[in-house]
Design an enzyme around this catalytic site. Structure first.
Site, PDB file in Angstrom:
ATOM      1  CE  LYS A 158     -10.649 -11.520 -34.593  1.00 40.97           C
ATOM      2  NZ  LYS A 158     -11.466 -12.666 -35.007  1.00 40.97           N
ATOM      3  NE  ARG A 212     -13.793 -17.467 -40.149  1.00 43.83           N
ATOM      4  CZ  ARG A 212     -13.774 -16.482 -39.270  1.00 43.83           C
ATOM      5  NH1 ARG A 212     -13.908 -15.227 -39.667  1.00 43.83           N
ATOM      6  NH2 ARG A 212     -13.638 -16.710 -37.982  1.00 43.83           N
ATOM      7  CE1 TYR A 268     -11.576  16.367 -54.264  1.00 37.46           C
ATOM      8  CE2 TYR A 268     -11.750  15.344 -52.096  1.00 37.46           C
ATOM      9  CZ  TYR A 268     -10.989  15.946 -53.094  1.00 37.46           C
ATOM     10  OH  TYR A 268      -9.643  16.122 -52.899  1.00 37.46           O
ATOM     11  CG  MET A 299      -6.892  10.825 -47.718  1.00 36.68           C
ATOM     12  SD  MET A 299      -5.348  11.026 -48.615  1.00 36.68           S
ATOM     13  CE  MET A 299      -5.765  10.307 -50.183  1.00 36.68           C
TER      14      MET A 299
END
Ligand SMILES: *Cc1c(COP(=O)(O)O)cnc(C)c1O
Length: 383
Positions: free
Chosen positions: A50, A149, A271, A319
């Site tokens: 998956k 689940r 930042y 980023m």
């Protein structure tokens, strides 16, 4: 990793300007599958592929697993199954863990994809499709043995087993459940789930049981049933917390330096100025950030390595770039294009995940699209 890693050699594609090099060792992946399959015996080992084979590229991974003898594959979403179906041999089974959504039944039946039926609504959809076709359709049936689940409750399973028309038109390939705490071998939730699996399995005595994920394969043999479903251990992750990795690492990641500088004490870094140099510091900026799957929460926490030297992340992860404190390296050791290690011999997948407060699974499935991916092919299997 050294600087020559970035140079283009004859057997790998051009970098196309990529600043990060992600290597995926398909030979190690195959060895991991073979070792897990041996461990599973006399049960068989499926492969969970998956999320694009945990981010590593299902189109590369699946053929290697097929050649290694894997015959059962699990994805999570039906869309993933549609993409992989053409790659998977006709005699192999491809299961969809999340099962059917309304509208998918027809395509699912047409393509021979096997849904995991997790609840009564999904069972009803599949029965109706079988009725429309006047045929019998294959399915897996999942029980919730203690994770809350996916899967039928034990009461639903009992009622279903007692109803002669409950699974009309459906051929059960496997019954299954999933362990919530298999990465913690001492957790009593494991034995509780096993006991529930045995109760649910006994309701469908003709059907093979599929139970263990990677962690479950390292519990006692009772957890193995007839078919195991390892995922993370195929891809080089450690199956249980704190265990020495029984498998081989599959992934390495190194990223290029794009600038270096020296700053005096008192300089704000990155930042928000979240780090201020308390002494003169040498810094290097590498060309990968949170858009490449390096979690932002590694700001001021994690590290990269160069020639075995730990280089702490300084300030916030941006980023597209990360600033490293490279003061521990001799001046001039790093230059434009030098490659530093984020995942490799000095920093395991588990280490970077732990620094980020997450798990190896999330690091792998977040690996960015901007890296140059180099697949190392396995040696031919001995006859
Ligand atoms: C993802 C998943 C697996 C594989 O688990 P690993 O811990 O990666 O081995 C197996 N079964 C189910 C139901 C899953 O969702």
């Amino acid at each position: 990793m050294n600087d020559t890693m970035r140079s283009i050699s004859a057997d790998v594609p051009s970098t196309l300007g990529a600043a990060g090099l992600l290597t995926i060792d398909l030979g190690a992946l195959r060895d991991n599958y073979l070792a897990l399959a041996r461990r599973a015996e006399p049960a068989r080992a499926a492969a969970v592929v998956k999320a694009d084979a945990y981010g590593l590229g299902a189109e590369k991974v699946v053929p290697v697993l097929l050649e290694a003898g894997c015959r059962d594959f699990f994805v999570a979403h039906f869309s993933e199954a549609l993409k992989l179906r053409p790659l998977i041999a006709a005699d192999c089974r491809l299961f969809v863990l999340n099962g059917l959504l309304p509208g998918d039944e027809q395509t699912c039946a047409d393509t021979g994809i096997i849904p995991v039926l997790n609840g009564l609504e999904q069972i009803a959809l599949w029965k109706a499709e079988a009725r429309r076709r006047d045929t019998v359709l294959p399915a897996a049936l999942q029980f919730d043995t203690g994770m809350s689940r996916l899967g039928l409750s034990l009461d639903e399973a009992k009622a279903l087993a007692a109803d002669p028309s409950g699974l009309e038109g459906i051929h059960l390939e496997i019954v299954m459940s999933h362990l919530a705490c298999a990465d913690e071998p001492e957790n009593p939730a494991n034995t509780a789930q096993l006991a529930n699996m045995q109760i649910a399995g006994a309701l469908f005595p003709q059907t093979p049981v599929c139970f263990s994920n990677s962690g479950g394969l390292f519990l006692t043999p009772d957890y193995r049933g007839a078919l195991c479903r390892p995922g993370i251990a195929l891809y080089g992750g450690v199956p249980q917390n704190g265990m020495e990795n029984p498998g081989k690492p599959v992934v390495t990641l190194s990223v290029a330096v794009v600038q270096t500088r020296t700053v005096p004490a008192g300089t704000a870094i990155g930042y928000g100025g979240s780090l201020v140099a308390d002494k003169p510091m040498r810094l290097a900026v590498i060309s990968a950030g949170y858009a490449d799957g390096i979690p932002r929460c590694l700001s001021n926490r994690g590290a990269a390595y160069y020639n075995g030297v730990r280089l702490p992340i300084a300030g916030r992860v941006s980023m597209d770039s990360i600033i490293l404190d490279v003061t521990a390296l001799p001046e001039g050791a790093l230059k434009l294009g030098s490659m530093v290690e984020l995942i490799g011999p000095r920093q395991t997948l588990e280490q970077i995940a732990a620094d980020a407060g997450t798990i190896s699974y999330e690091i792998l499935t977040s690996l960015g699209k901007r890296y140059r991916r180099v697949y190392r092919n396995p040696q031919p299997l001995k006859a």
